[in-house]
Every structure is written in structure tokens, then in C-alpha cells.
Design an enzyme around this catalytic site. Structure first.
Site, PDB file in Angstrom:
ATOM      1  N   GLY A  73      60.756  78.081  53.554  1.00 40.13           N
ATOM      2  CA  GLY A  73      61.391  79.189  54.076  1.00 40.13           C
ATOM      3  C   GLY A  73      60.868  79.939  55.010  1.00 40.13           C
ATOM      4  O   GLY A  73      61.467  80.902  55.806  1.00 40.13           O
ATOM      5  N   ARG A 116      69.941  67.425  52.570  1.00 38.36           N
ATOM      6  CA  ARG A 116      70.894  68.580  52.851  1.00 38.36           C
ATOM      7  C   ARG A 116      72.125  67.898  53.848  1.00 38.36           C
ATOM      8  O   ARG A 116      71.818  66.894  54.210  1.00 38.36           O
ATOM      9  CB  ARG A 116      70.189  69.664  53.604  1.00 38.36           C
ATOM     10  CG  ARG A 116      68.962  70.206  52.587  1.00 38.36           C
ATOM     11  CD  ARG A 116      68.149  71.154  53.411  1.00 38.36           C
ATOM     12  NE  ARG A 116      67.042  71.822  52.389  1.00 38.36           N
ATOM     13  CZ  ARG A 116      65.860  72.098  52.637  1.00 38.36           C
ATOM     14  NH1 ARG A 116      65.531  72.047  54.028  1.00 38.36           N
ATOM     15  NH2 ARG A 116      64.976  72.624  52.033  1.00 38.36           N
ATOM     16  N   ARG A 167      69.117  80.704  54.789  1.00 41.43           N
ATOM     17  CA  ARG A 167      69.207  79.448  55.061  1.00 41.43           C
ATOM     18  C   ARG A 167      70.509  78.539  54.468  1.00 41.43           C
ATOM     19  O   ARG A 167      71.168  77.739  54.927  1.00 41.43           O
ATOM     20  CB  ARG A 167      67.951  78.699  54.811  1.00 41.43           C
ATOM     21  CG  ARG A 167      67.828  77.192  55.542  1.00 41.43           C
ATOM     22  CD  ARG A 167      66.725  76.512  55.422  1.00 41.43           C
ATOM     23  NE  ARG A 167      66.159  76.333  54.162  1.00 41.43           N
ATOM     24  CZ  ARG A 167      65.087  76.031  53.629  1.00 41.43           C
ATOM     25  NH1 ARG A 167      63.771  75.815  54.741  1.00 41.43           N
ATOM     26  NH2 ARG A 167      64.699  75.595  52.631  1.00 41.43           N
ATOM     27  N   ARG A 227      60.840  77.842  44.268  1.00 44.80           N
ATOM     28  CA  ARG A 227      60.596  77.890  45.497  1.00 44.80           C
ATOM     29  C   ARG A 227      59.635  79.062  45.793  1.00 44.80           C
ATOM     30  O   ARG A 227      58.481  79.193  46.225  1.00 44.80           O
ATOM     31  CB  ARG A 227      61.143  77.536  46.839  1.00 44.80           C
ATOM     32  CG  ARG A 227      61.646  76.004  46.902  1.00 44.80           C
ATOM     33  CD  ARG A 227      62.580  75.843  47.795  1.00 44.80           C
ATOM     34  NE  ARG A 227      63.149  74.341  47.794  1.00 44.80           N
ATOM     35  CZ  ARG A 227      62.967  73.608  48.634  1.00 44.80           C
ATOM     36  NH1 ARG A 227      62.423  73.838  49.700  1.00 44.80           N
ATOM     37  NH2 ARG A 227      63.293  72.298  48.374  1.00 44.80           N
TER      38      ARG A 227
HETATM   39  P1  ADP Z   1      60.760  75.937  56.335  1.00 44.26           P
HETATM   40  O1  ADP Z   1      60.758  74.660  57.235  1.00 44.26           O
HETATM   41  O2  ADP Z   1      59.276  76.579  56.463  1.00 44.26           O
HETATM   42  O3  ADP Z   1      61.224  75.729  54.866  1.00 44.26           O
HETATM   43  P2  ADP Z   1      62.992  76.971  57.955  1.00 44.26           P
HETATM   44  O4  ADP Z   1      62.205  76.519  59.466  1.00 44.26           O
HETATM   45  O5  ADP Z   1      63.775  76.222  57.391  1.00 44.26           O
HETATM   46  O6  ADP Z   1      61.696  77.081  57.134  1.00 44.26           O
HETATM   47  O7  ADP Z   1      63.162  78.323  58.325  1.00 44.26           O
HETATM   48  C1  ADP Z   1      63.734  79.002  57.218  1.00 44.26           C
HETATM   49  C2  ADP Z   1      65.102  79.889  57.746  1.00 44.26           C
HETATM   50  O8  ADP Z   1      64.482  80.970  58.340  1.00 44.26           O
HETATM   51  C3  ADP Z   1      65.857  79.312  58.642  1.00 44.26           C
HETATM   52  O9  ADP Z   1      67.400  79.600  58.374  1.00 44.26           O
HETATM   53  C4  ADP Z   1      65.206  79.805  59.990  1.00 44.26           C
HETATM   54  O10 ADP Z   1      66.451  79.775  61.030  1.00 44.26           O
HETATM   55  C5  ADP Z   1      64.757  81.096  59.687  1.00 44.26           C
HETATM   56  N1  ADP Z   1      63.763  81.550  60.556  1.00 44.26           N
HETATM   57  C6  ADP Z   1      62.509  80.856  60.765  1.00 44.26           C
HETATM   58  N2  ADP Z   1      61.649  81.716  61.509  1.00 44.26           N
HETATM   59  C7  ADP Z   1      62.245  82.899  61.399  1.00 44.26           C
HETATM   60  C8  ADP Z   1      61.772  84.148  62.037  1.00 44.26           C
HETATM   61  N3  ADP Z   1      60.453  84.179  62.597  1.00 44.26           N
HETATM   62  N4  ADP Z   1      62.452  85.322  61.748  1.00 44.26           N
HETATM   63  C9  ADP Z   1      63.734  85.041  61.188  1.00 44.26           C
HETATM   64  N5  ADP Z   1      64.300  84.028  60.849  1.00 44.26           N
HETATM   65  C10 ADP Z   1      63.572  82.756  60.913  1.00 44.26           C
HETATM   66  P1  5GP Z   2      61.731  70.739  51.740  1.00 40.12           P
HETATM   67  O1  5GP Z   2      62.520  70.346  50.404  1.00 40.12           O
HETATM   68  O2  5GP Z   2      62.102  72.145  52.162  1.00 40.12           O
HETATM   69  O3  5GP Z   2      62.149  70.056  53.093  1.00 40.12           O
HETATM   70  O4  5GP Z   2      60.267  70.715  51.621  1.00 40.12           O
HETATM   71  C1  5GP Z   2      59.733  71.363  50.686  1.00 40.12           C
HETATM   72  C2  5GP Z   2      58.210  71.320  50.880  1.00 40.12           C
HETATM   73  O5  5GP Z   2      58.032  69.991  50.768  1.00 40.12           O
HETATM   74  C3  5GP Z   2      57.747  72.006  51.990  1.00 40.12           C
HETATM   75  O6  5GP Z   2      56.582  72.727  51.690  1.00 40.12           O
HETATM   76  C4  5GP Z   2      57.289  70.921  52.868  1.00 40.12           C
HETATM   77  O7  5GP Z   2      55.984  71.279  53.626  1.00 40.12           O
HETATM   78  C5  5GP Z   2      56.695  69.883  51.550  1.00 40.12           C
HETATM   79  N1  5GP Z   2      56.940  68.560  52.079  1.00 40.12           N
HETATM   80  C6  5GP Z   2      57.422  67.762  52.855  1.00 40.12           C
HETATM   81  N2  5GP Z   2      57.003  66.479  53.228  1.00 40.12           N
HETATM   82  C7  5GP Z   2      56.128  66.620  52.344  1.00 40.12           C
HETATM   83  C8  5GP Z   2      54.997  65.365  52.004  1.00 40.12           C
HETATM   84  O8  5GP Z   2      55.250  64.238  52.595  1.00 40.12           O
HETATM   85  N3  5GP Z   2      53.953  65.726  51.302  1.00 40.12           N
HETATM   86  C9  5GP Z   2      53.740  66.836  50.756  1.00 40.12           C
HETATM   87  N4  5GP Z   2      52.899  67.189  49.976  1.00 40.12           N
HETATM   88  N5  5GP Z   2      54.675  67.699  50.918  1.00 40.12           N
HETATM   89  C10 5GP Z   2      55.865  67.913  51.777  1.00 40.12           C
END
Ligand code: ADP
Ligand code: 5GP
Length: 374
Positions: A128, A158, A251, A262
Site C-alpha cells: 500500500g 484482483r 485501494r 498487511r
Molecule cells: P503497493 O504496490 O506498494 O502495494 P500501490 O501502488 O497499489 O501500493 O498504492 C496503494 C494505493 O495508494 C493506491 O490506491 C495508489 O493510488 C495510492 N498511492 C500511491 N502513492 C500515493 C501517494 N504518494 N499519495 C497518495 N496515494 C498514493
Molecule cells: P500484492 O499481493 O499486494 O501484489 O503483493 C504483496 C507483497 O508481495 C508486496 O510486498 C510485493 O512486493 C511482494 N511480492 C510481489 N512479488 C514478489 C516476489 O516475486 N517475491 C517476493 N519475495 N515478494 C513479492
């Protein structure tokens, strides 16, 4: 004792310590693949090694020879320069690590790249925080520079996620078997699901000449740090824990139980990332645009890692007459270039591996290729 021999038939034998590596063989002629067998002298048996990495396809034959105790250089004949140089690793740190992990004989292929190439980028941070958002911006602005390493996961997709694009969504038993078989660079149990980076995922990006981005958790980053893959490690942290929770909820992709899991893991990840020097750079994702600019700035700091321009030679007509100078770490290839036959040209190519870096998993970088008329 180290010994190698070259041969006009598609087979070479390389002896390292108490093992003989047979590279090639008569079958290679029919299916263009280069087979590898290992003869273990103490037991007097031939072993079929586990072969890691993308295998080269040698349509017009190849030539191979040992360049040091760890790897053989394979030159594919009449191939474009970006597909003609390969390394078969027989005793590199990566091969040693995999041999120990798998309890089996292992060899690994790695394509050779002219110039210094660019190190992969590992991006970690709590769920997030905005990793995916930052990576998407980078890939949109620089589509020909960066490529995403598509991980495998056992979690359900998702709504908007596509198989093969965001993740390879996989059955747990299949993924566990592939991990056992050495197909993964790293894997970890994250928030109750299995995630992992396959060797193929990293190679797929390298093979189209792009800089690989891995979005993985802190456990994964630690495993990659411990692997021979050289990378730049970036950790993204939120401005506050409250803001992280707000983003994760906004999100709207996880149920409450997953959100709680998480958030709990986020605390541990933040602590680990900041305490153990695992990461080269820490970024705070407060205001998205300024964080993105900082990310670009720190990648520009790695300017030395960027791909230099490639030599203009398009094809690499490797005949089976080349000489090696291991002392100088060079191979002299008596050959024609760009369609000229060997006999009509006195030009020779020098392939210099003195600054060789990287290797499996991924490309072997730092090769220098130049011409000489001497
Ligand atoms: P991650 O990949 O690290 O799990 P995401 O890229 O999916 O996180 O981002 C989580 C949520 O936060 C998304 O809805 C995204 O649009 C929002 N988001 C990302 N960066 C920012 C920011 N700098 N300020 C506010 N919201 C953000
Ligand atoms: P999400 O379910 O939100 O896509 O990912 C959950 C977490 O899994 C995130 O912290 C992401 O960086 C991590 N993740 C995604 N792909 C990999 C992978 O290939 N290896 C590991 N170790 N973590 C991963």
C-alpha cells in the site's frame, strides 16, 4: 587440473577438478540445442545436470571453450552479435549455490552482453505504500528502458489484474515443485501466500535489452542480496503509518483480515529495512510526484550502470578458426563481418572478457568487442 579442447564437431570436453563436462554432442545437430553431460570421475558415472536459464539455439553450429574454472564461452556461428555470445556456467557462485540447494549437479546458461549493461532494480516496501504506482509511472515514461519482472504468486488475481502481466497466477503445488527444481531466484511466504521471482522472469526482461524491475518484499530482497545477481536495492516507506493504512483501505482490494495482516507485516518490514543496511536507497512516498522525481534522480545516479552504445557490427560470422589468449582474457575470431566471408576479409574480431560481470541468472555483462586488421 584444468583443461579444455576445441573441436570442429559439435562437442567439447572440459575438465574441472574431478568432473568432465561434455558440451554438445551429436544430438545437437538435429535439434539445435546444446546438450550438457557431466562425467564424475570418482564414481565413473555420467550425470544429467539440472540445466538452469534460457538455452541458446545454435542453428548454424557453435564453438566452445573454457575461459576459466567457472565457465565456458560458447560462440554461436552466423548469429547476430546480440545472440552469439553465451556462457555455460559450470562452477560459478550461482551454480555452487544451486547445486547445494538442489543436491544435484547443476549448470546454468547466461547470454553475453556487450558493454556494461544495467543492474536490475529491486523495489521493496510495505503493502500500500505505492510501489506499483511508482513502477507504473516509470515504465510509462521509459517504456524502452525498463521491464517488469513478472512474479509468480498463489494469491487470487484482483479484478483488474492480468495473468502474465501483473503476476503469473499459479497453483501452490506447481509453484512448490518449480522452486524445488531450482527455477526460482527467490521465493517467500508473504501475507499468507507464496510469491517468487523465476529466473525466466528476470531473463525475459534482460533478453529484450531492458533494465529489470523487481517488486518484491523484504525477505525476497534479502534473498536477492545473498544471490550473485547484482542489483540496486530501493526501499519505499510511507510518510506515516496512518497514511499507509489510509492508502491500503482506499485501494479497496483487500478484505479486512488481509488489511490487518498487511499492516502487521508492514511494521516488521519498516523496522527491518531501516536497521540492517540491506537497501542502497530509502525513498519516502509522501507526495507522489516529488517521490517519483526522487526515484528518477537516484536512478540517474546509477548512470554508470546504463547501457553504452553497442558496436555497429550486425552479424558475427564465427568460423571454427579462432584463437584464445586466456592470459589476456581475449578470444581472437578470424571472421567475416556483415556478410563478408572469412576468406575475403583480413579483419579479425577481438572479444575481450577481462571486465566480465554478472552472469546467471540473467546476462553476463562487461564484454568488449572490437575489430583489428593486424
Ligand atoms: P503497493 O504496490 O506498494 O502495494 P500501490 O501502488 O497499489 O501500493 O498504492 C496503494 C494505493 O495508494 C493506491 O490506491 C495508489 O493510488 C495510492 N498511492 C500511491 N502513492 C500515493 C501517494 N504518494 N499519495 C497518495 N496515494 C498514493
Ligand atoms: P500484492 O499481493 O499486494 O501484489 O503483493 C504483496 C507483497 O508481495 C508486496 O510486498 C510485493 O512486493 C511482494 N511480492 C510481489 N512479488 C514478489 C516476489 O516475486 N517475491 C517476493 N519475495 N515478494 C513479492
Amino acid at each position: 587440473m584444468v583443461h579444455d579442447s576445441e573441436s570442429k564437431v559439435y562437442e567439447t570436453f572440459t575438465i574441472i577438478a574431478d568432473k568432465i563436462y561434455s558440451i554438445g554432442g551429436s544430438e545437437a545437430i538435429s535439434n539445435f540445442s546444446i546438450n550438457v553431460k557431466v562425467f564424475d570421475k570418482p564414481t565413473g558415472t555420467w550425470l544429467e545436470p539440472v540445466v538452469l536459464g534460457t538455452k541458446p539455439v545454435a542453428r548454424n553450429g557453435y564453438s566452445s571453450f573454457l575461459i576459466d574454472n567457472e565457465r565456458a564461452l560458447i560462440l554461436l556461428k552466423e548469429s547476430s552479435h546480440d545472440n552469439s555470445i553465451w556462457f555455460l556456467e559450470v562452477d560459478t557462485p550461482f551454480v555452487k549455490q544451486k547445486r547445494k540447494q538442489l543436491g544435484a549437479e547443476v549448470v546454468a546458461w547466461s547470454k553475453g552482453l556487450l558493454g556494461h549493461g544495467s543492474k536490475p532494480i529491486v523495489i521493496s516496501g510495505p503493502s500500500g505504500v505505492g510501489k506499483g504506482t511508482l513502477i507504473a509511472k516509470l515504465m510509462k515514461e521509459f517504456p524502452s528502458t525498463f521491464g517488469f519482472s513478472v512474479s509468480h504468486t498463489t494469491r487470487a488475481p484482483r479484478e483488474h489484474e492480468l495473468n502474465g502481466v501483473h503476476y503469473h497466477f499459479t497453483e501452490r503445488s506447481k509453484m512448490e515443485k518449480d522452486i524445488q527444481d531450482g527455477k526460482f531466484l527467490e521465493s517467500a511466504l508473504v501475507h499468507g501466500n507464496l510469491y517468487g521471482t523465476s529466473i525466466e522472469a528476470v531473463e525475459a526482461v534482460s533478453d529484450v535489452g531492458k533494465r529489470c524491475i523487481l517488486d518484491i518484499d523484504v525477505q525476497g530482497a534479502r534473498s536477492v542480496r545473498a544471490s550473485p545477481l547484482e542489483a540496486t536495492f530501493i526501499f519505499v516507506r510511507p510518510p506515516s503509518f496512518e497514511e499507509l493504512e489510509k492508502r491500503l483501505r482506499a485501494r479497496g482490494t483487500e478484505a479486512e483480515e488481509q488489511i490487518q495482516k498487511r499492516l502487521t507485516n508492514a511494521r516488521a518490514e519498516l523496522e527491518q529495512a531501516e536497521s540492517n543496511g540491506l537497501f542502497d536507497h530509502l525513498l519516502i512516498n509522501d507526495e507522489l510526484e516529488s517521490c517519483y522525481q526522487n526515484l528518477k534522480k537516484l536512478l540517474a545516479l546509477d548512470e554508470t550502470d546504463r547501457e553504452p552504445s553497442q558496436p555497429s557490427m550486425k552479424s558475427f560470422m564465427v568460423p571454427f578458426s579462432h584463437s584464445t589468449s586466456k592470459a589476456d582474457k581475449k578470444v581472437i575470431i578470424h571472421c567475416g563481418i556483415n556478410g563478408m566471408s572469412a576468406s575475403s576479409s583480413s579483419t579479425k574480431l577481438i572479444l575481450d572478457w577481462a571486465l566480465l560481470k554478472g552472469g546467471a541468472p540473467g546476462r553476463t555483462r562487461g564484454l568488449n568487442l572490437y575489430t583489428t586488421n593486424l
